[in-house]
Design a protein around this motif. Structure first.
Motif, PDB file in Angstrom:
ATOM      1  N   GLN A  87      12.487  25.627  80.968  1.00 53.71           N
ATOM      2  CA  GLN A  87      12.325  24.178  80.887  1.00 53.71           C
ATOM      3  C   GLN A  87      12.475  23.746  79.433  1.00 53.71           C
ATOM      4  OE1 GLN A  87      11.955  22.253  83.692  1.00 53.71           O
ATOM      5  NE2 GLN A  87      12.297  24.214  84.700  1.00 53.71           N
ATOM      6  N   ALA A  88      13.655  23.267  79.085  1.00 53.04           N
ATOM      7  CA  ALA A  88      13.924  22.816  77.720  1.00 53.04           C
ATOM      8  C   ALA A  88      15.177  21.961  77.730  1.00 53.04           C
ATOM      9  CB  ALA A  88      14.108  24.016  76.791  1.00 53.04           C
ATOM     10  N   THR A  89      15.368  21.236  76.654  1.00 51.28           N
ATOM     11  CA  THR A  89      16.551  20.404  76.491  1.00 51.28           C
ATOM     12  C   THR A  89      17.451  21.023  75.435  1.00 51.28           C
ATOM     13  OG1 THR A  89      15.237  18.450  77.025  1.00 51.28           O
ATOM     14  CG2 THR A  89      17.338  18.078  75.929  1.00 51.28           C
ATOM     15  N   LEU A  90      18.719  21.159  75.778  1.00 48.30           N
ATOM     16  CA  LEU A  90      19.686  21.706  74.829  1.00 48.30           C
ATOM     17  C   LEU A  90      20.223  20.597  73.931  1.00 48.30           C
ATOM     18  CD1 LEU A  90      21.627  23.992  77.297  1.00 48.30           C
ATOM     19  CD2 LEU A  90      20.338  24.776  75.307  1.00 48.30           C
ATOM     20  N   PRO A  91      20.219  20.799  72.625  1.00 49.00           N
ATOM     21  CA  PRO A  91      20.807  19.795  71.733  1.00 49.00           C
ATOM     22  C   PRO A  91      22.325  19.777  71.911  1.00 49.00           C
ATOM     23  CG  PRO A  91      20.177  21.735  70.481  1.00 49.00           C
ATOM     24  CD  PRO A  91      19.700  21.952  71.894  1.00 49.00           C
ATOM     25  N   THR A  92      22.921  18.660  71.581  1.00 47.98           N
ATOM     26  CA  THR A  92      24.373  18.526  71.733  1.00 47.98           C
ATOM     27  C   THR A  92      25.106  18.603  70.396  1.00 47.98           C
ATOM     28  OG1 THR A  92      24.156  16.131  71.648  1.00 47.98           O
ATOM     29  CG2 THR A  92      24.168  17.157  73.838  1.00 47.98           C
ATOM     30  N   ALA A  93      24.361  18.663  69.303  1.00 44.15           N
ATOM     31  CA  ALA A  93      24.977  18.733  67.969  1.00 44.15           C
ATOM     32  C   ALA A  93      24.054  19.494  67.033  1.00 44.15           C
ATOM     33  CB  ALA A  93      25.224  17.323  67.434  1.00 44.15           C
ATOM     34  N   VAL A  94      24.616  19.973  65.941  1.00 36.45           N
ATOM     35  CA  VAL A  94      23.802  20.658  64.936  1.00 36.45           C
ATOM     36  C   VAL A  94      22.911  19.649  64.219  1.00 36.45           C
ATOM     37  CG1 VAL A  94      25.447  22.544  64.584  1.00 36.45           C
ATOM     38  CG2 VAL A  94      25.588  20.515  63.142  1.00 36.45           C
ATOM     39  N   ASP A  95      21.853  20.137  63.603  1.00 34.81           N
ATOM     40  CA  ASP A  95      20.971  19.268  62.829  1.00 34.81           C
ATOM     41  C   ASP A  95      21.596  18.974  61.465  1.00 34.81           C
ATOM     42  OD1 ASP A  95      20.649  21.671  61.481  1.00 34.81           O
ATOM     43  OD2 ASP A  95      18.590  21.963  62.111  1.00 34.81           O
ATOM     44  N   SER A  96      20.956  18.116  60.692  1.00 30.97           N
ATOM     45  CA  SER A  96      21.534  17.671  59.413  1.00 30.97           C
ATOM     46  C   SER A  96      21.692  18.813  58.416  1.00 30.97           C
ATOM     47  CB  SER A  96      20.694  16.541  58.807  1.00 30.97           C
ATOM     48  OG  SER A  96      19.379  16.990  58.567  1.00 30.97           O
ATOM     49  N   SER A  97      20.779  19.759  58.423  1.00 33.21           N
ATOM     50  CA  SER A  97      20.874  20.886  57.493  1.00 33.21           C
ATOM     51  C   SER A  97      22.106  21.744  57.783  1.00 33.21           C
ATOM     52  CB  SER A  97      19.568  21.684  57.561  1.00 33.21           C
ATOM     53  OG  SER A  97      19.750  23.035  57.673  1.00 33.21           O
ATOM     54  N   HIS A  98      22.359  22.034  59.053  1.00 34.31           N
ATOM     55  CA  HIS A  98      23.543  22.810  59.409  1.00 34.31           C
ATOM     56  C   HIS A  98      24.817  21.990  59.218  1.00 34.31           C
ATOM     57  CE1 HIS A  98      20.546  25.430  61.356  1.00 34.31           C
ATOM     58  NE2 HIS A  98      21.424  26.374  61.100  1.00 34.31           N
ATOM     59  N   GLN A  99      24.734  20.681  59.468  1.00 36.07           N
ATOM     60  CA  GLN A  99      25.913  19.830  59.278  1.00 36.07           C
ATOM     61  C   GLN A  99      26.318  19.787  57.809  1.00 36.07           C
ATOM     62  OE1 GLN A  99      27.902  18.374  61.753  1.00 36.07           O
ATOM     63  NE2 GLN A  99      29.213  18.266  59.959  1.00 36.07           N
ATOM     64  N   SER A 100      25.343  19.753  56.912  1.00 36.07           N
ATOM     65  CA  SER A 100      25.694  19.734  55.482  1.00 36.07           C
ATOM     66  C   SER A 100      26.359  21.043  55.067  1.00 36.07           C
ATOM     67  CB  SER A 100      24.470  19.428  54.609  1.00 36.07           C
ATOM     68  OG  SER A 100      23.536  20.474  54.672  1.00 36.07           O
ATOM     69  N   LYS A 101      25.953  22.156  55.666  1.00 36.44           N
ATOM     70  CA  LYS A 101      26.615  23.432  55.381  1.00 36.44           C
ATOM     71  C   LYS A 101      28.044  23.426  55.914  1.00 36.44           C
ATOM     72  CE  LYS A 101      22.378  26.145  55.352  1.00 36.44           C
ATOM     73  NZ  LYS A 101      21.562  27.138  56.048  1.00 36.44           N
ATOM     74  N   LEU A 102      28.234  22.880  57.114  1.00 37.10           N
ATOM     75  CA  LEU A 102      29.587  22.782  57.665  1.00 37.10           C
ATOM     76  C   LEU A 102      30.469  21.886  56.796  1.00 37.10           C
ATOM     77  CD1 LEU A 102      28.838  22.495  61.492  1.00 37.10           C
ATOM     78  CD2 LEU A 102      29.939  24.414  60.306  1.00 37.10           C
TER      79      LEU A 102
END
Length: 183
Positions: free
Chosen positions: A95-110
């Motif tokens: 029982q959990a919700t899957l995120p649809t995008a990376v968080d801001s910390s991972h996005q800044s690395k990308l």
């Protein structure tokens, strides 16, 4: 002095209780060896897989031969684990919700990887791979030992050997004589 000892004791004993309610992003759970809550574990694994896949797609374009081979393996393996996690959540075992995008910390690395080339790209990609896999091993290890969902604990335990292998491979990236292509 007596007051300092009392304050220290309160903080010491309250730490594990507080850590249970603090998300994985703080690093407190990791430092204390506390198993993440199921929702936090699922979120962090999904974000980690998305980051691995997206950063490795960039490495397929910008990396040296060793990084490209590593990237292909990361895309294959993390696409598989992402699918396995989605199946566990989708069939109701978790029982959990899957995120649809990376968080801001991972996005800044990308974003940093998108704008880098040559040695800068290689240095960042290699460093991110080592740290991401160290964090993943900690996360999976803690959940496999103390998580509250049996199916997810089993999956985390079965996934750990591959993550450890990925970390070994990532540590070898920086030792290659080739340093990345310029584009």
């Amino acid at each position: 002095m007596k007051r300092a000892v009392i304050v220290f004791a309160c903080v010491l004993f309250a730490g594990p209780a507080l850590a249970q309610s603090i998300g994985e992003k703080t690093g407190v759970n990791s430092a204390l060896g506390v198993a993440p809550k199921t929702a936090d574990f699922v979120k962090e694994v999904a974000i980690s897989d998305m980051f691995e896949i997206e950063s490795s797609k960039l490495a397929e374009q910008k990396g040296n031969a060793q990084e490209k081979n590593f990237a292909q393996q990361m895309i294959t393996d993390h696409t598989r684990t992402s699918g396995e996690l989605k199946a566990l959540v989708g069939d109701g075992k978790v029982q959990a919700t899957l995120p649809t995008a990376v968080d801001s910390s991972h996005q800044s690395k990308l974003d940093k990887l998108k704008n880098a080339s040559g040695r800068d790209f290689s240095s960042d990609y290699n460093s991110y791979q080592v740290s991401a896999h160290e964090a993943a091993i900690s996360l999976f290890d803690r959940y496999s030992k103390g998580g509250d969902n049996a199916a997810l604990k089993d999956w985390a335990d079965k996934t750990l050997p591959a993550l450890r292998h990925h970390l070994d491979m990532a540590k070898e990236l920086g030792r290659a004589p080739s340093v990345g292509q310029s584009k």
